[in-house]
Design a protein around this motif. Structure first.
Motif, PDB file in Angstrom:
ATOM      1  N   LEU A 162       3.360   1.283  -3.410  1.00 39.50           N
ATOM      2  CA  LEU A 162       2.045   1.582  -2.846  1.00 39.50           C
ATOM      3  C   LEU A 162       1.992   2.995  -2.275  1.00 39.50           C
ATOM      4  O   LEU A 162       2.816   3.356  -1.439  1.00 39.50           O
ATOM      5  CB  LEU A 162       1.712   0.574  -1.733  1.00 39.50           C
ATOM      6  N   PRO A 163       1.007   3.783  -2.733  1.00 38.20           N
ATOM      7  CA  PRO A 163       0.805   5.102  -2.118  1.00 38.20           C
ATOM      8  C   PRO A 163       0.441   4.925  -0.632  1.00 38.20           C
ATOM      9  O   PRO A 163      -0.048   3.862  -0.235  1.00 38.20           O
ATOM     10  CB  PRO A 163      -0.378   5.688  -2.891  1.00 38.20           C
ATOM     11  N   ASP A 164       0.667   5.978   0.162  1.00 41.04           N
ATOM     12  CA  ASP A 164       0.406   5.909   1.613  1.00 41.04           C
ATOM     13  C   ASP A 164      -0.988   5.400   1.938  1.00 41.04           C
ATOM     14  O   ASP A 164      -1.177   4.613   2.864  1.00 41.04           O
ATOM     15  CB  ASP A 164       0.592   7.291   2.251  1.00 41.04           C
ATOM     16  N   GLU A 165      -1.974   5.865   1.166  1.00 40.11           N
ATOM     17  CA  GLU A 165      -3.366   5.472   1.451  1.00 40.11           C
ATOM     18  C   GLU A 165      -3.526   3.956   1.301  1.00 40.11           C
ATOM     19  O   GLU A 165      -4.242   3.309   2.064  1.00 40.11           O
ATOM     20  CB  GLU A 165      -4.302   6.235   0.505  1.00 40.11           C
ATOM     21  N   VAL A 166      -2.828   3.402   0.320  1.00 39.35           N
ATOM     22  CA  VAL A 166      -2.924   1.954   0.073  1.00 39.35           C
ATOM     23  C   VAL A 166      -2.154   1.182   1.148  1.00 39.35           C
ATOM     24  O   VAL A 166      -2.593   0.115   1.589  1.00 39.35           O
ATOM     25  CB  VAL A 166      -2.424   1.614  -1.354  1.00 39.35           C
ATOM     26  N   VAL A 167      -1.031   1.725   1.573  1.00 38.14           N
ATOM     27  CA  VAL A 167      -0.296   1.098   2.686  1.00 38.14           C
ATOM     28  C   VAL A 167      -1.206   1.060   3.919  1.00 38.14           C
ATOM     29  O   VAL A 167      -1.239   0.063   4.648  1.00 38.14           O
ATOM     30  CB  VAL A 167       1.010   1.863   2.999  1.00 38.14           C
ATOM     31  N   GLY A 168      -1.990   2.106   4.104  1.00 36.26           N
ATOM     32  CA  GLY A 168      -2.937   2.160   5.219  1.00 36.26           C
ATOM     33  C   GLY A 168      -3.994   1.070   5.116  1.00 36.26           C
ATOM     34  O   GLY A 168      -4.352   0.433   6.110  1.00 36.26           O
ATOM     35  N   ARG A 169      -4.466   0.836   3.894  1.00 34.13           N
ATOM     36  CA  ARG A 169      -5.480  -0.220   3.719  1.00 34.13           C
ATOM     37  C   ARG A 169      -4.870  -1.602   3.915  1.00 34.13           C
ATOM     38  O   ARG A 169      -5.514  -2.524   4.418  1.00 34.13           O
ATOM     39  CB  ARG A 169      -6.157  -0.086   2.364  1.00 34.13           C
ATOM     40  N   LYS A 170      -3.609  -1.734   3.550  1.00 33.68           N
ATOM     41  CA  LYS A 170      -2.910  -3.012   3.777  1.00 33.68           C
ATOM     42  C   LYS A 170      -2.786  -3.263   5.287  1.00 33.68           C
ATOM     43  O   LYS A 170      -2.988  -4.382   5.765  1.00 33.68           O
ATOM     44  CB  LYS A 170      -1.529  -2.940   3.112  1.00 33.68           C
ATOM     45  N   HIS A 171      -2.491  -2.203   6.007  1.00 31.60           N
ATOM     46  CA  HIS A 171      -2.417  -2.275   7.472  1.00 31.60           C
ATOM     47  C   HIS A 171      -3.768  -2.695   8.051  1.00 31.60           C
ATOM     48  O   HIS A 171      -3.848  -3.587   8.907  1.00 31.60           O
ATOM     49  CB  HIS A 171      -1.983  -0.908   8.006  1.00 31.60           C
ATOM     50  N   ASP A 172      -4.836  -2.095   7.556  1.00 32.06           N
ATOM     51  CA  ASP A 172      -6.186  -2.419   8.045  1.00 32.06           C
ATOM     52  C   ASP A 172      -6.570  -3.862   7.709  1.00 32.06           C
ATOM     53  O   ASP A 172      -7.242  -4.534   8.494  1.00 32.06           O
ATOM     54  CB  ASP A 172      -7.231  -1.464   7.440  1.00 32.06           C
ATOM     55  N   ALA A 173      -6.141  -4.330   6.536  1.00 32.56           N
ATOM     56  CA  ALA A 173      -6.436  -5.713   6.142  1.00 32.56           C
ATOM     57  C   ALA A 173      -5.715  -6.675   7.079  1.00 32.56           C
ATOM     58  O   ALA A 173      -6.286  -7.668   7.547  1.00 32.56           O
ATOM     59  CB  ALA A 173      -6.015  -5.952   4.691  1.00 32.56           C
ATOM     60  N   LEU A 174      -4.456  -6.372   7.380  1.00 35.06           N
ATOM     61  CA  LEU A 174      -3.693  -7.221   8.311  1.00 35.06           C
ATOM     62  C   LEU A 174      -4.341  -7.242   9.690  1.00 35.06           C
ATOM     63  O   LEU A 174      -4.355  -8.268  10.368  1.00 35.06           O
ATOM     64  CB  LEU A 174      -2.251  -6.707   8.427  1.00 35.06           C
ATOM     65  N   ALA A 175      -4.884  -6.098  10.081  1.00 34.55           N
ATOM     66  CA  ALA A 175      -5.512  -6.004  11.411  1.00 34.55           C
ATOM     67  C   ALA A 175      -6.733  -6.912  11.516  1.00 34.55           C
ATOM     68  O   ALA A 175      -7.131  -7.302  12.619  1.00 34.55           O
ATOM     69  CB  ALA A 175      -5.889  -4.554  11.711  1.00 34.55           C
ATOM     70  N   CYS A 176      -7.325  -7.284  10.389  1.00 35.94           N
ATOM     71  CA  CYS A 176      -8.459  -8.224  10.407  1.00 35.94           C
ATOM     72  C   CYS A 176      -8.013  -9.594  10.917  1.00 35.94           C
ATOM     73  O   CYS A 176      -8.810 -10.341  11.472  1.00 35.94           O
ATOM     74  CB  CYS A 176      -9.038  -8.384   9.005  1.00 35.94           C
ATOM     75  N   HIS A 177      -6.730  -9.921  10.690  1.00 38.87           N
ATOM     76  CA  HIS A 177      -6.223 -11.251  11.074  1.00 38.87           C
ATOM     77  C   HIS A 177      -5.690 -11.223  12.499  1.00 38.87           C
ATOM     78  O   HIS A 177      -4.546 -11.606  12.771  1.00 38.87           O
ATOM     79  CB  HIS A 177      -5.159 -11.706  10.075  1.00 38.87           C
ATOM     80  N   ALA A 178      -6.539 -10.774  13.403  1.00 39.81           N
ATOM     81  CA  ALA A 178      -6.112 -10.500  14.778  1.00 39.81           C
ATOM     82  C   ALA A 178      -5.643 -11.745  15.525  1.00 39.81           C
ATOM     83  O   ALA A 178      -4.826 -11.651  16.443  1.00 39.81           O
ATOM     84  CB  ALA A 178      -7.264  -9.841  15.540  1.00 39.81           C
ATOM     85  N   SER A 179      -6.132 -12.926  15.143  1.00 38.69           N
ATOM     86  CA  SER A 179      -5.726 -14.136  15.868  1.00 38.69           C
ATOM     87  C   SER A 179      -4.279 -14.510  15.566  1.00 38.69           C
ATOM     88  O   SER A 179      -3.650 -15.226  16.340  1.00 38.69           O
ATOM     89  CB  SER A 179      -6.650 -15.313  15.517  1.00 38.69           C
ATOM     90  N   GLN A 180      -3.753 -14.016  14.441  1.00 33.05           N
ATOM     91  CA  GLN A 180      -2.391 -14.404  14.032  1.00 33.05           C
ATOM     92  C   GLN A 180      -1.380 -13.416  14.617  1.00 33.05           C
ATOM     93  O   GLN A 180      -0.762 -12.623  13.906  1.00 33.05           O
ATOM     94  CB  GLN A 180      -2.310 -14.488  12.508  1.00 33.05           C
ATOM     95  N   THR A 181      -1.202 -13.514  15.924  1.00 35.98           N
ATOM     96  CA  THR A 181      -0.407 -12.496  16.618  1.00 35.98           C
ATOM     97  C   THR A 181       1.079 -12.557  16.258  1.00 35.98           C
ATOM     98  O   THR A 181       1.769 -11.559  16.347  1.00 35.98           O
ATOM     99  CB  THR A 181      -0.582 -12.627  18.138  1.00 35.98           C
ATOM    100  N   SER A 182       1.581 -13.735  15.838  1.00 33.39           N
ATOM    101  CA  SER A 182       3.018 -13.794  15.537  1.00 33.39           C
ATOM    102  C   SER A 182       3.320 -13.333  14.111  1.00 33.39           C
ATOM    103  O   SER A 182       4.407 -12.835  13.841  1.00 33.39           O
ATOM    104  CB  SER A 182       3.573 -15.208  15.763  1.00 33.39           C
ATOM    105  N   ASP A 183       2.383 -13.491  13.193  1.00 31.55           N
ATOM    106  CA  ASP A 183       2.632 -13.086  11.807  1.00 31.55           C
ATOM    107  C   ASP A 183       2.069 -11.698  11.527  1.00 31.55           C
ATOM    108  O   ASP A 183       2.792 -10.722  11.485  1.00 31.55           O
ATOM    109  CB  ASP A 183       2.041 -14.123  10.842  1.00 31.55           C
ATOM    110  N   ALA A 184       0.754 -11.632  11.325  1.00 32.12           N
ATOM    111  CA  ALA A 184       0.133 -10.320  11.103  1.00 32.12           C
ATOM    112  C   ALA A 184       0.489  -9.385  12.259  1.00 32.12           C
ATOM    113  O   ALA A 184       0.802  -8.215  12.060  1.00 32.12           O
ATOM    114  CB  ALA A 184      -1.381 -10.473  10.977  1.00 32.12           C
ATOM    115  N   GLY A 185       0.475  -9.944  13.468  1.00 29.14           N
ATOM    116  CA  GLY A 185       0.757  -9.139  14.658  1.00 29.14           C
ATOM    117  C   GLY A 185       2.152  -8.547  14.640  1.00 29.14           C
ATOM    118  O   GLY A 185       2.359  -7.412  15.080  1.00 29.14           O
TER     119      GLY A 185
END
Ligand SMILES: [Zn+2]
Length: 272
Positions: free
Chosen positions: A212-235
């Motif tokens: 994954l290019p850096d920009e895509v890694v960034g979008r993966k990070h942003d997607a994970l941040a959507c799952h804010a309730s899952q503090t032990s996994d996504a968090g």
């Protein structure tokens, strides 16, 4: 593949947030190429963590639907389809024995439902999980079984890719985690069974590595941040220093049981 070179991908995932932690980069790259990206979610994720700010009358499943909608927007998922089975919980939990749990669902029924979506979409690729479901979660193992059954039923030219992790990279990631003083280093011990199964696959069992290019890694990070309730996994992933986040989540690995071969770093649909 369809005329014009555009492909349709159906990703079968166990829980809302698995798409973000496991295949978000591949989804983003497919979307950006003009491919169609369909995400099928097997369970309601109801045994995930309950958000601290759950509103009155709001269920864990409600919140997780919202979070997935957020991630789907970030990633560029064209269609989200919920199968609605009950979350089985992690290996060893009492809920594993609940007849309503996804891991106890009728394989023929689930296969027919997923197969209908794959046919309706005229999908070129179905993505599921490796035989241990990556790390042994009963719902992830069930996703593997369903993926294999759908591929068997529909046959060629549908391609089946099985998302996995590269166990052989784990020691290097752990060394980096130690060097950076990250907490939760036990996560990187691949010899220690997670959910009672070994972690991921050895490199020799893997077929595709999508870098994954850096920009895509960034979008993966942003997607994970959507799952804010899952503090032990996504968090947990979001808590990693950038360098380690990249090392852990910056390459997505797949097995391809019908076409075994050497591990290739590249785009799976270009080499076929
Ligand atoms: Zn999961």
């Amino acid at each position: 593949m369809h005329d014009g070179g555009m492909a349709t991908w159906v990703f079968l995932h166990a829980h809302p947030d698995d798409e973000s932690s496991q295949t978000a980069g591949t989804m983003v790259l497919a979307h950006d190429r003009g491919d169609r990206v369909v995400n099928v979610i097997a369970t309601d994720g109801t045994l995930g963590m309950a958000a601290e700010d759950l509103r009155k009358g709001e269920t864990v499943a409600d919140r997780r639907r919202e979070e997935l909608a957020c991630a789907a927007g970030v990633i560029g998922i064209d269609r989200v389809e919920w199968l609605g089975y009950r979350d089985s919980g992690m290996a060893g939990w009492d809920s594993n024995h609940d007849p309503e749990s996804f891991c106890n669902a009728d394989l023929t029924e689930v296969t027919a439902r997923v197969g209908a979506i794959v046919r309706e979409e005229k999908a070129d690729v179905l993505v599921s999980y490796d035989p241990d479901g990556g790390y042994g979660h009963p719902d992830h193992i069930m996703v593997h079984r369903v993926g294999a059954a759908v591929a068997r039923q529909l046959g060629s030219p549908l391609r089946l890719l099985e998302g996995s992790f590269n166990r052989d990279m784990r020691a290097r990631q752990k060394a980096l985690a130690v060097k950076l003083g990250v907490t939760g280093q036990g996560f990187f011990d691949s010899d220690e069974p997670q959910d009672l199964r070994p972690f991921g696959s050895s490199a020799s069992e893997l077929r595709w590595a999508v870098d994954l290019p850096d920009e895509v890694v960034g979008r993966k990070h942003d997607a994970l941040a959507c799952h804010a309730s899952q503090t032990s996994d996504a968090g947990f992933f979001l808590s990693l220093p950038k360098q380690l986040f990249r090392a852990v989540l910056g390459i997505e690995y797949y097995r391809e049981p019908a076409h075994p071969g050497e591990l290739v770093h590249g785009w799976p649909l270009e080499e076929a």
